[in-house]
Design a protein around this motif. Structure first.
Motif, PDB file in Angstrom:
ATOM      1  N   ALA A 133       0.852  -1.193   0.000  1.00  0.00           N
ATOM      2  CA  ALA A 133       0.000   0.000   0.000  1.00  0.00           C
ATOM      3  C   ALA A 133       0.882   1.236   0.000  1.00  0.00           C
ATOM      4  CB  ALA A 133      -0.915   0.003   1.222  1.00  0.00           C
ATOM      5  N   SER A 134       0.503   2.215  -0.790  1.00  0.00           N
ATOM      6  CA  SER A 134       1.399   3.345  -1.026  1.00  0.00           C
ATOM      7  C   SER A 134       0.687   4.682  -0.918  1.00  0.00           C
ATOM      8  CB  SER A 134       2.024   3.215  -2.418  1.00  0.00           C
ATOM      9  OG  SER A 134       2.727   4.377  -2.795  1.00  0.00           O
ATOM     10  N   TRP A 135       1.508   5.697  -0.696  1.00  0.00           N
ATOM     11  CA  TRP A 135       1.007   7.072  -0.709  1.00  0.00           C
ATOM     12  C   TRP A 135       0.661   7.546  -2.119  1.00  0.00           C
ATOM     13  CZ3 TRP A 135       4.156  10.373   3.344  1.00  0.00           C
ATOM     14  CH2 TRP A 135       3.935   9.837   4.625  1.00  0.00           C
ATOM     15  N   ASP A 136       0.896   6.721  -3.145  1.00  0.00           N
ATOM     16  CA  ASP A 136       0.452   7.074  -4.496  1.00  0.00           C
ATOM     17  C   ASP A 136      -1.015   6.702  -4.720  1.00  0.00           C
ATOM     18  OD1 ASP A 136       0.425   4.316  -4.895  1.00  0.00           O
ATOM     19  OD2 ASP A 136       2.142   4.296  -6.256  1.00  0.00           O
ATOM     20  N   CYS A 137      -1.706   6.304  -3.629  1.00  0.00           N
ATOM     21  CA  CYS A 137      -3.145   6.004  -3.605  1.00  0.00           C
ATOM     22  C   CYS A 137      -3.493   4.646  -4.207  1.00  0.00           C
ATOM     23  CB  CYS A 137      -3.971   7.096  -4.310  1.00  0.00           C
ATOM     24  SG  CYS A 137      -3.707   8.752  -3.650  1.00  0.00           S
ATOM     25  N   THR A 138      -2.494   3.778  -4.410  1.00  0.00           N
ATOM     26  CA  THR A 138      -2.751   2.461  -4.978  1.00  0.00           C
ATOM     27  C   THR A 138      -2.272   1.355  -4.050  1.00  0.00           C
ATOM     28  OG1 THR A 138      -0.631   2.165  -6.132  1.00  0.00           O
ATOM     29  CG2 THR A 138      -2.358   3.413  -7.277  1.00  0.00           C
ATOM     30  N   VAL A 139      -2.796   0.152  -4.328  1.00  0.00           N
ATOM     31  CA  VAL A 139      -2.291  -1.088  -3.745  1.00  0.00           C
ATOM     32  C   VAL A 139      -1.827  -1.958  -4.909  1.00  0.00           C
ATOM     33  CG1 VAL A 139      -2.847  -3.144  -2.372  1.00  0.00           C
ATOM     34  CG2 VAL A 139      -3.926  -0.938  -1.828  1.00  0.00           C
ATOM     35  N   LYS A 140      -0.683  -2.613  -4.736  1.00  0.00           N
ATOM     36  CA  LYS A 140      -0.165  -3.482  -5.793  1.00  0.00           C
ATOM     37  C   LYS A 140      -0.048  -4.918  -5.289  1.00  0.00           C
ATOM     38  CE  LYS A 140       2.337  -0.090  -8.600  1.00  0.00           C
ATOM     39  NZ  LYS A 140       1.761  -0.416  -9.924  1.00  0.00           N
ATOM     40  N   LEU A 141      -0.261  -5.848  -6.220  1.00  0.00           N
ATOM     41  CA  LEU A 141      -0.160  -7.282  -5.953  1.00  0.00           C
ATOM     42  C   LEU A 141       1.125  -7.801  -6.580  1.00  0.00           C
ATOM     43  CD1 LEU A 141      -1.563 -10.017  -5.047  1.00  0.00           C
ATOM     44  CD2 LEU A 141      -2.438 -10.111  -7.400  1.00  0.00           C
ATOM     45  N   TRP A 142       1.894  -8.573  -5.785  1.00  0.00           N
ATOM     46  CA  TRP A 142       3.193  -9.066  -6.240  1.00  0.00           C
ATOM     47  C   TRP A 142       3.321 -10.570  -6.033  1.00  0.00           C
ATOM     48  CZ3 TRP A 142       6.404  -5.165  -8.085  1.00  0.00           C
ATOM     49  CH2 TRP A 142       6.110  -3.860  -7.657  1.00  0.00           C
ATOM     50  N   ASP A 143       3.953 -11.224  -6.988  1.00  0.00           N
ATOM     51  CA  ASP A 143       4.546 -12.544  -6.795  1.00  0.00           C
ATOM     52  C   ASP A 143       6.001 -12.285  -6.440  1.00  0.00           C
ATOM     53  OD1 ASP A 143       5.944 -14.951  -7.089  1.00  0.00           O
ATOM     54  OD2 ASP A 143       4.678 -15.637  -8.733  1.00  0.00           O
ATOM     55  N   PRO A 144       6.464 -12.709  -5.236  1.00  0.00           N
ATOM     56  CA  PRO A 144       7.831 -12.381  -4.826  1.00  0.00           C
ATOM     57  C   PRO A 144       8.913 -12.899  -5.768  1.00  0.00           C
ATOM     58  CG  PRO A 144       6.551 -13.197  -2.971  1.00  0.00           C
ATOM     59  CD  PRO A 144       5.729 -13.436  -4.193  1.00  0.00           C
ATOM     60  N   ASN A 145       8.546 -13.813  -6.656  1.00  0.00           N
ATOM     61  CA  ASN A 145       9.527 -14.373  -7.595  1.00  0.00           C
ATOM     62  C   ASN A 145       9.558 -13.639  -8.933  1.00  0.00           C
ATOM     63  OD1 ASN A 145      10.322 -16.625  -5.876  1.00  0.00           O
ATOM     64  ND2 ASN A 145       8.263 -17.424  -6.264  1.00  0.00           N
ATOM     65  N   ARG A 146       8.750 -12.588  -9.055  1.00  0.00           N
ATOM     66  CA  ARG A 146       8.712 -11.817 -10.292  1.00  0.00           C
ATOM     67  C   ARG A 146       9.086 -10.366 -10.036  1.00  0.00           C
ATOM     68  NH1 ARG A 146       3.293 -12.988 -13.678  1.00  0.00           N
ATOM     69  NH2 ARG A 146       4.213 -11.193 -14.732  1.00  0.00           N
ATOM     70  N   LYS A 147       9.624  -9.720 -11.049  1.00  0.00           N
ATOM     71  CA  LYS A 147      10.097  -8.341 -10.904  1.00  0.00           C
ATOM     72  C   LYS A 147       8.991  -7.313 -11.097  1.00  0.00           C
ATOM     73  CE  LYS A 147      14.566  -8.152 -10.001  1.00  0.00           C
ATOM     74  NZ  LYS A 147      15.069  -7.368  -8.839  1.00  0.00           N
ATOM     75  N   HIS A 156      -8.865   4.489  -4.065  1.00  0.00           N
ATOM     76  CA  HIS A 156      -8.773   5.459  -2.975  1.00  0.00           C
ATOM     77  C   HIS A 156      -8.453   6.846  -3.529  1.00  0.00           C
ATOM     78  CE1 HIS A 156      -9.238   2.911   0.531  1.00  0.00           C
ATOM     79  NE2 HIS A 156      -8.406   2.024   0.014  1.00  0.00           N
ATOM     80  N   ASP A 157      -9.010   7.872  -2.877  1.00  0.00           N
ATOM     81  CA  ASP A 157      -8.795   9.252  -3.301  1.00  0.00           C
ATOM     82  C   ASP A 157      -7.578   9.883  -2.634  1.00  0.00           C
ATOM     83  OD1 ASP A 157     -11.082   9.177  -4.888  1.00  0.00           O
ATOM     84  OD2 ASP A 157     -12.368   9.780  -3.208  1.00  0.00           O
ATOM     85  N   GLN A 158      -7.121   9.262  -1.544  1.00  0.00           N
ATOM     86  CA  GLN A 158      -5.960   9.779  -0.838  1.00  0.00           C
ATOM     87  C   GLN A 158      -5.003   8.631  -0.541  1.00  0.00           C
ATOM     88  OE1 GLN A 158      -6.810  12.478   2.447  1.00  0.00           O
ATOM     89  NE2 GLN A 158      -8.773  13.054   1.555  1.00  0.00           N
ATOM     90  N   LEU A 159      -3.892   8.956   0.094  1.00  0.00           N
ATOM     91  CA  LEU A 159      -2.841   7.956   0.314  1.00  0.00           C
ATOM     92  C   LEU A 159      -3.379   6.758   1.083  1.00  0.00           C
ATOM     93  CD1 LEU A 159      -1.844   8.406   3.536  1.00  0.00           C
ATOM     94  CD2 LEU A 159      -0.828  10.420   2.486  1.00  0.00           C
ATOM     95  N   VAL A 160      -2.858   5.579   0.731  1.00  0.00           N
ATOM     96  CA  VAL A 160      -3.265   4.329   1.365  1.00  0.00           C
ATOM     97  C   VAL A 160      -2.259   4.001   2.462  1.00  0.00           C
ATOM     98  CG1 VAL A 160      -3.949   1.939   1.014  1.00  0.00           C
ATOM     99  CG2 VAL A 160      -4.200   3.578  -0.857  1.00  0.00           C
ATOM    100  N   TYR A 161      -2.748   3.899   3.698  1.00  0.00           N
ATOM    101  CA  TYR A 161      -1.873   3.641   4.832  1.00  0.00           C
ATOM    102  C   TYR A 161      -1.622   2.153   5.068  1.00  0.00           C
ATOM    103  CZ  TYR A 161      -1.988   8.491   6.495  1.00  0.00           C
ATOM    104  OH  TYR A 161      -1.829   9.848   6.613  1.00  0.00           O
ATOM    105  N   SER A 175      -8.200  -2.553   2.431  1.00  0.00           N
ATOM    106  CA  SER A 175      -7.281  -1.413   2.480  1.00  0.00           C
ATOM    107  C   SER A 175      -7.971  -0.231   3.133  1.00  0.00           C
ATOM    108  CB  SER A 175      -6.805  -1.034   1.070  1.00  0.00           C
ATOM    109  OG  SER A 175      -7.901  -0.629   0.263  1.00  0.00           O
ATOM    110  N   VAL A 176      -7.169   0.621   3.789  1.00  0.00           N
ATOM    111  CA  VAL A 176      -7.705   1.824   4.427  1.00  0.00           C
ATOM    112  C   VAL A 176      -6.832   3.016   4.062  1.00  0.00           C
ATOM    113  CG1 VAL A 176      -8.848   0.646   6.341  1.00  0.00           C
ATOM    114  CG2 VAL A 176      -6.442   1.290   6.564  1.00  0.00           C
ATOM    115  N   SER A 177      -7.440   4.196   4.127  1.00  0.00           N
ATOM    116  CA  SER A 177      -6.818   5.355   3.492  1.00  0.00           C
ATOM    117  C   SER A 177      -7.121   6.644   4.232  1.00  0.00           C
ATOM    118  CB  SER A 177      -7.337   5.441   2.048  1.00  0.00           C
ATOM    119  OG  SER A 177      -7.076   6.682   1.449  1.00  0.00           O
ATOM    120  N   GLY A 178      -6.388   7.667   3.840  1.00  0.00           N
ATOM    121  CA  GLY A 178      -6.659   9.005   4.337  1.00  0.00           C
ATOM    122  C   GLY A 178      -7.998   9.546   3.912  1.00  0.00           C
TER     123      GLY A 178
END
Length: 325
Positions: A133-147, A156-161, A175-178
């Protein structure tokens, strides 16, 4: 343990320079191991240090290893499949995947465009994915074995905490946000939330799922409130916990008792709550002299918790209110 008064080699460039605790996590594999993510100068400047610590029978802490990063580290989580791997989130828009057994540089995942403030590893058996979760207002999904990320979730309209996987429902996270909302997501089906709810009239800083009931989730805000929600009826909170004087930075349900919650706050306290009894804390611990940021339960030791704060202190302890639960 004081992070600025450590034993061991002193050839690292951030040694003894303003280290402030942001996140603490116990190992799900070894009951005596934990990691702590820290930042220099309150996360506003400088680098970060990841500590691997060991607690003894008296809850005394010893540093086993430390790892340096060029920006502040804001969160950390253990792999749920490999006891040697942890993932950190940092102020330079990156995730770092560390191997605790070696001294090699971490694998770096970078797609966010602002600070990454939260990281979580899925706990259901069917998948082993990470969300950030990022202050760019998004959440990203990752496979730890991929780049590269598998998906980006916008809404979200504001940063995601904070973003946290459900421990019960595969592919589900919150997810929760400002912006005052909690959003629920299916990581497989959409870039957009499956549900969105206004849960505080303030920034929402933390959320956590009940470990014993898949329908219960709690949120905490800068209004000092902790609210519990039943996903079957989100028209109003089914409990509200009152007592923190300032923002509640992090909450966690106990892994050992359905109705027990721990919280840490900007009012320098760590509090224990039982939402089945009353709306006030059953215990208030005041052993920090600055904002308390990090909190975790030790899944492998009943009643034991850890916290860390901006006063550079790390505590591992069993609150007196939990000795007989």
């Amino acid at each position: 343990m004081t992070l600025n008064e450590r034993t061991g080699p002193s050839n690292r460039h951030t040694e003894n320079i303003g280290l402030h605790g942001y996140s603490i996590r116990f190992s799900p594999f070894n009951p005596n191991h934990l990691v702590v993510a820290t930042s220099q100068f309150f996360g506003l400047a400088g680098g970060g240090t990841l500590f691997l610590l060991e607690s003894n029978s008296e809850d005394k802490l010893q540093e086993l290893k430390s790892f340096q990063w060029t920006d502040g580290l804001f969160d950390v989580v253990w792999s749920e499949s490999d006891p040697t791997i942890v993932v950190t989130a940092s102020g330079d828009c990156c995730l770092q995947i560390w191997n605790l057994t070696g001294n090699q540089a971490p694998n770096i995942l970078k797609e966010h465009t602002k600070e990454v403030y939260s990281v979580d590893w899925a706990r259901t058996r069917c998948d082993q994915f990470v969300i950030s979760a990022s202050w760019d207002c998004t959440v990203k999904l990752w496979d730890p074995n991929r780049k590269t990320s598998l998906n980006t979730f916008s809404g979200h309209d504001q940063l995601v905490y904070n973003a946290m996987w459900s421990p019960h429902i595969p592919n589900c996270f919150a997810s929760v946000s400002g912006d005052g909302t909690m959003k629920l997501w299916n990581s497989l089906n959409s870039h957009y939330p499956s549900a969105s709810y206004k849960v505080h009239d303030a920034e929402v800083l933390s959320c956590d799922w009940c470990k014993y009931d898949q329908n219960i989730i709690a949120t905490a805000g800068s209004d000092g409130l902790i609210r519990g929600w039943d996903l079957r009826n989100l028209s109003q909170p089914f409990f509200q916990l009152i007592g923190c004087e300032y923002a509640v930075r992090r909450i966690q349900f106990s892994p050992h008792n359905l109705s027990t919650i721990a919280s840490v706050s900007y009012d320098f306290t760590t509090r224990i709550w039982d939402f089945s009894k009353n709306s006030g804390p059953i215990e208030t611990i005041k052993h920090h002299s600055e904002f308390v940021y990090g909190l975790d339960w030790n899944v492998l030791k009943r009643g034991q918790i850890g916290d860390c704060g901006w006063d550079s202190l790390v505590h591992v302890f069993t609150p007196s209110s939990l000795l007989h639960i």
